[in-house]
Enzyme design. Sequence first.
Site, short mmCIF file in Angstrom:
data_model
loop_
_atom_site.label_atom_id
_atom_site.label_comp_id
_atom_site.label_asym_id
_atom_site.label_seq_id
_atom_site.Cartn_x
_atom_site.Cartn_y
_atom_site.Cartn_z
N ARG A 233 52.01 -69.31 5.43
CA ARG A 233 53.46 -69.27 5.60
C ARG A 233 53.77 -68.38 6.80
NH1 ARG A 233 53.51 -73.19 3.07
NH2 ARG A 233 54.56 -73.66 1.11
N GLU A 262 60.92 -71.64 10.72
CA GLU A 262 60.69 -73.10 10.87
C GLU A 262 61.74 -73.95 10.14
OE1 GLU A 262 56.71 -73.26 8.92
OE2 GLU A 262 57.63 -74.67 7.52
N HIS A 294 53.87 -77.65 10.77
CA HIS A 294 53.65 -77.70 9.31
C HIS A 294 53.11 -79.07 8.88
CE1 HIS A 294 55.00 -75.47 5.45
NE2 HIS A 294 53.99 -76.29 5.18
#
Length: 340
Positions: A233, A262, A294
């Site tokens: 993360r 993000e 991601h």
Amino acid sequence: MRILAYSTKPYDKPYLERCLGAKHEVRFTERRLTLDTASLASEFEAIALFTSDDASAPVLEKLASVGVRFIALRSAGFDHVDLNAATKSGIAVANVPEYSPYSIAEHAVAMLMTVNRKIVQSQLLMQLQDFRLDTLTGFDVHGKVVGIVGTGKIGVAFARIMTGFGAVVLASDPVRNPEAEAIGVRYVQFGELIKDCDIISIHCPLNDSTRNLFSKDRFLQMKRNVVLINTSRGAVVNTNDLIEALEKKNIGAVCLDVYDKEKGLFFEDHRADVLTDPSFARLRSFTNVLITGHQAFLTHEALTGIAATTLANIDCWSEKAECRNQLNQPDLIFANNAVQ
Ligand code: NAD
């Protein structure tokens, strides 16, 4: 049961449609869950969310007020959900704790090898018909010291690949994993790992103990040519401190599949937009930083697993059966409150 699936995209909708759609009435929306879009869930008892969705306290209160009682997360990570607020609002939450840890571990390796062997630069030079090798020297992973922060399912999958390369693998994790020890991973203190490793890959969840785990002091302690990989993360790494470390050449290369800001950026088409986040622009400007949006989870096997476990969680909840992936127990709290 009627389910609204937020943040569904062309790559995951067919998997969810096949799986959930066979048993339940599912509505799909590409829109992210936010305070503004929570009202779309009225008349849906359950919603299915991805990591880009915002399940903070005010959003959960709104969801509860329109009748949502169950959230099926389509992710392992649940740092985007305020679990206490969900419990208080009477909403049960379940995640997908396991769905092909190989998808993420293999992506981390792909990123490592891409920056190490300068594959992006090589491809650009090839297009220009510049066949010189002068700027493309990499290093053998064989014999290097690789550090893994978090040796759960993904960390162990990454460790197996690294031992296959012939690397020495160190790890830091408050809980030792016998599977990691069985393949020769040696546990050390985080401070030792930071100093000794040529490659560091982050595989811990984002929580209070890991937020900003990688910050200024840590970057100063690392080897100057270290390759740092983050597929966990974004907020585990302090972005401003990372940029400073890159500017001062305190770090060899960085691979990021995640970024702390993000939300609203990744997973969307921003081709016609002016991006206004200066940190992201700065990160993209470094030739030794590789960023993917991601996508580490994006394999056929992972998408199949996510859809299957999301369905199993919804089934468990609708049948009032015990759900091993449930992260909170609002029913118990409500029952206790009722007794008092
Ligand atoms: P897991 O629960 O199996 O393992 C996490 C490990 O981290 C555990 O062993 C835990 O003890 C350890 N840990 C916790 N706090 C730590 C700390 N302070 N220092 C070191 N280790 C610590 O989880 P997993 O399935 O391996 O997933 C790990 C993370 O990967 C998830 O939480 C999620 O954030 C991320 N993830 C990213 C993607 C992606 O597409 N990029 C996909 C799935 C998961």
